[in-house]
Scaffold this motif. Structure first.
Motif, PDB file in Angstrom:
ATOM      1  N   UNK A   1       0.833  -1.217   0.000  1.00  0.00           N
ATOM      2  CA  UNK A   1       0.000   0.000   0.000  1.00  0.00           C
ATOM      3  C   UNK A   1       0.860   1.257   0.000  1.00  0.00           C
ATOM      4  N   UNK A   2       0.205   2.345  -0.306  1.00  0.00           N
ATOM      5  CA  UNK A   2       0.842   3.659  -0.214  1.00  0.00           C
ATOM      6  C   UNK A   2       1.001   4.020   1.266  1.00  0.00           C
ATOM      7  N   UNK A   3       1.729   5.125   1.517  1.00  0.00           N
ATOM      8  CA  UNK A   3       1.937   5.556   2.911  1.00  0.00           C
ATOM      9  C   UNK A   3       0.613   5.910   3.579  1.00  0.00           C
ATOM     10  N   UNK A   4      -0.383   6.225   2.756  1.00  0.00           N
ATOM     11  CA  UNK A   4      -1.689   6.575   3.338  1.00  0.00           C
ATOM     12  C   UNK A   4      -2.600   5.340   3.419  1.00  0.00           C
TER      13      UNK A   4
ATOM     14  N   UNK B   1      13.384  -2.301  -1.099  1.00  0.00           N
ATOM     15  CA  UNK B   1      12.776  -1.743  -2.312  1.00  0.00           C
ATOM     16  C   UNK B   1      13.799  -1.610  -3.451  1.00  0.00           C
ATOM     17  N   UNK B   2      14.931  -2.285  -3.300  1.00  0.00           N
ATOM     18  CA  UNK B   2      15.942  -2.234  -4.364  1.00  0.00           C
ATOM     19  C   UNK B   2      15.971  -3.591  -5.064  1.00  0.00           C
TER      20      UNK B   2
ATOM     21  N   UNK C   1       0.897   7.396  -5.818  1.00  0.00           N
ATOM     22  CA  UNK C   1       1.828   7.127  -6.926  1.00  0.00           C
ATOM     23  C   UNK C   1       3.119   6.490  -6.416  1.00  0.00           C
ATOM     24  N   UNK C   2       3.524   5.442  -7.116  1.00  0.00           N
ATOM     25  CA  UNK C   2       4.784   4.761  -6.814  1.00  0.00           C
ATOM     26  C   UNK C   2       5.803   5.201  -7.869  1.00  0.00           C
TER      27      UNK C   2
ATOM     28  N   UNK D   1       9.628   7.517   1.192  1.00  0.00           N
ATOM     29  CA  UNK D   1      10.455   6.330   0.915  1.00  0.00           C
ATOM     30  C   UNK D   1       9.605   5.121   0.522  1.00  0.00           C
ATOM     31  N   UNK D   2       8.425   5.077   1.129  1.00  0.00           N
ATOM     32  CA  UNK D   2       7.515   3.958   0.828  1.00  0.00           C
ATOM     33  C   UNK D   2       6.961   4.044  -0.600  1.00  0.00           C
ATOM     34  N   UNK D   3       7.155   5.209  -1.219  1.00  0.00           N
ATOM     35  CA  UNK D   3       6.642   5.432  -2.577  1.00  0.00           C
ATOM     36  C   UNK D   3       7.740   5.334  -3.628  1.00  0.00           C
TER      37      UNK D   3
END
Ligand code: F6P
Length: 542
Positions: A135-138, A254-255, A197-198, A232-234
């Motif tokens: 999920x997004x940060x929200x 996330x890498x 948005x990612x 960072x989460x995005x």
């Protein structure tokens, strides 16, 4: 291979022999030209019967490939030898689509496990984003994904996600930002919500100036909308430079990494393919890899005279070095392949746009052709006038699907008829006598016929190859890209160049770096008068 080698001479002899024979002649002499000059792998067929070759010329081309020892070079590449000799690296993008039994090894390290570890992480991340589990940060599902990258870190994913758009099936919207021109990023984010948005930062080196500038701007856009932790989460990074990604602030989980034995323009099969997996799902991404592997297997096992990439390469050598044509138009009769020519353009021109051979000498012959194109039928209504009647002969590769990619099947029939008609018109043309007879039958006067018939005549005898497949699906697209990759490899071997470096892009990068402060107002004494004149004018106008 030097120009005076007996094999070049033999090819030239065949060209001289065929000089006054037209494609019309070849077709009327041999009613089974299609049978003799086409070759298939399952549903993929290459028809090169409309190229100016006959059986003897083709046999000489195949002999030529044997003499160039394509098979030995192929073995060197697949076995992980350092065929990228200027960078001292193996070339193993094929391993990315391999299976454990293929046993790829680079510098003594078996690759299968590490490749599949990244692939599985990519696939589960892609599925998580698609389903909303990631999920997004929200705490909501990502609606949009922006891929920031350039060259091989953009063209492959952008082309493939567009080509396979029917497979999106509820996945997020994909956007691609490549140009350092701020308009590219700002126009893209104008209608996007940073909270859903990612942002994927795709860069093999993680040092490419354009990508880093866009990535920093996108990071600020995210940080302005949420705190740093949320931003960072995005973000995620696709790169071989793990240190660089960590320094940039991307969390390690996330890498998605890959390795220096994957060239940038050959990296669509690696972590660089993550946007594709997000767009079409993990299963379809694996089918895309499987399609490429099937071409790898064919390339390694089929005899040269039935080997599709080898045949395509030899036809290219015939066009480029024997007939002397400098360009190739790549025309896909498939709107979803609208970025295919741009993709192959980088693949081919960055690989074989070289003038120095493996011994450091200037190559004595012409190397990589200029690749360009647009989808048909649009191309017919823009530049095909020149292709049919211009003073230069432009060989064409046509790409066509047997089945429609939409429910508008009537339109697909029109598309097919147009593609076939173009290759007919190029090959057979229309003589002035035929034009005159047609005009007469139309009731036009002798004066009109005399005045207009030269303008309405088509010279014909212009070569084209048609690549036909059943339907554009992930497997087929993977196979098609691998076909062109191996074609380029074979041609590089024949020309004796390193198809896997790209020193030719370095000087521009170096000069641009030095000019940035000057453009920003710092004085510079050693500029040529053109550059300093233009900078002065920019300052006056800016
Ligand atoms: O400058 C050319 C090039 O190195 C290409 O070969 C490559 O695909 C592109 O730049 C992007 O490089 P990177 O993925 O390292 O940002």
């Amino acid at each position: 291979m030097t120009l005076d080698s007996q094999h070049w001479t033999s090819l030239k002899t065949h060209q001289q022999r065929l000089k006054n024979t037209t494609l019309r002649d070849l077709f009327s002499e041999n009613p089974d030209r299609f049978g003799q000059f086409s070759c298939s792998l399952d549903d993929l067929t290459i028809d090169f019967s409309k190229e100016k070759v006959d059986a003897e010329a083709l046999a000489a081309l195949v002999e030529f490939a044997k003499f160039a020892d394509i098979e030995a070079s192929r073995q060197k590449m697949f076995s992980g030898q350092h065929v990228n000799f200027t960078e001292d690296r193996a070339v193993l993008h094929t391993a990315l689509r391999g299976q454990p039994e293929d046993q790829f090894v680079a510098d003594g390290t078996p690759l299968s496990e590490m490749i599949s570890e990244v692939l599985e992480r990519m696939c589960s991340f892609a599925e998580g984003v698609r389903s909303g589990d990631i999920k997004s940060a929200t705490g909501v599902k990502f609606t949009d994904v922006i891929n920031i990258g350039i060259g091989g870190s953009d063209l492959g994913p952008a082309m493939v996600t567009r080509a396979l758009s029917p497979y999106r099936d509820g996945g997020p919207n994909l956007h691609f930002v490549s140009n350092v021109d701020g308009a590219h990023l700002s126009d893209t984010i104008a209608n996007l919500d940073p909270k859903t948005t990612l942002v994927l930062i795709a860069s093999k080196t993680f040092t490419t100036a354009e990508t880093i500038a866009n990535a920093k701007a996108a990071r600020s856009w995210l940080r302005d909308a949420m705190d740093n932790k949320g931003a960072n989460q995005h973000m995620a990074a696709l790169s071989t430079n793990l240190e660089g990604t960590v320094e940039f602030g991307i969390p390690a989980e996330r890498v998605f990494g890959f390795w220096d034995w994957v060239g940038g323009r050959y990296s669509v099969w690696s972590a660089i393919g993550l946007p594709i997996a997000i767009a079409i799902g993990a299963g379809n991404f694996k089918a895309f890899l499987a399609g490429a592997r099937s071409m790898d297997q064919h390339f390694q096992s089929a005899p040269l005279e039935k080997n599709l990439p080898v045949l395509l390469a030899l036809i290219g050598i015939w066009r480029r070095n024997i007939l002397g044509y400098p360009t190739v138009a790549l025309i896909s009769y498939d709107q979803r392949l609208e970025r295919f020519a741009a993709y192959v353009q980088q693949l081919d021109m960055e690989s074989n746009g070289k003038q120095t051979d493996s011994n450091g000498n200037r190559v004595a012959i012409q190397t990589g052709p200029i690749i360009w194109g647009e989808p048909g039928t649009n191309a017919q209504h823009s530049f095909f006038q020149l292709v049919h009647q211009g003073t230069d002969v432009i060989p064409v590769d046509f790409i066509l699907g047997a089945k429609s990619g939409s429910s508008l099947t009537d339109q697909h029939e029109l598309l097919q008829a147009n593609c076939l008609a173009q290759s007919q018109a190029l090959a057979f043309g229309k003589t002035q006598d035929e034009v005159a007879a047609e005009m007469k039958a139309d009731g036009q006067s002798d004066d009109e016929i005399k005045r207009l018939s030269p303008h309405r005549t088509f010279p014909g005898d212009r070569p084209s190859t048609t690549i036909l497949h059943r339907q554009l699906d992930p497997f087929t697209l993977g196979r098609l890209i691998a076909l062109y990759e191996h074609k380029i490899f074979v041609q590089g071997v024949i020309w004796g160049v390193n198809s896997f470096d790209q020193w030719g892009v370095e000087l521009g990068k170096q000069l641009a770096k030095a000019l940035v402060p000057v453009v920003r107002g710092e004085p510079s004494e050693n500029l040529d008068s053109s550059t300093s004149g233009l900078i002065n004018r920019i300052n006056e106008l800016g």
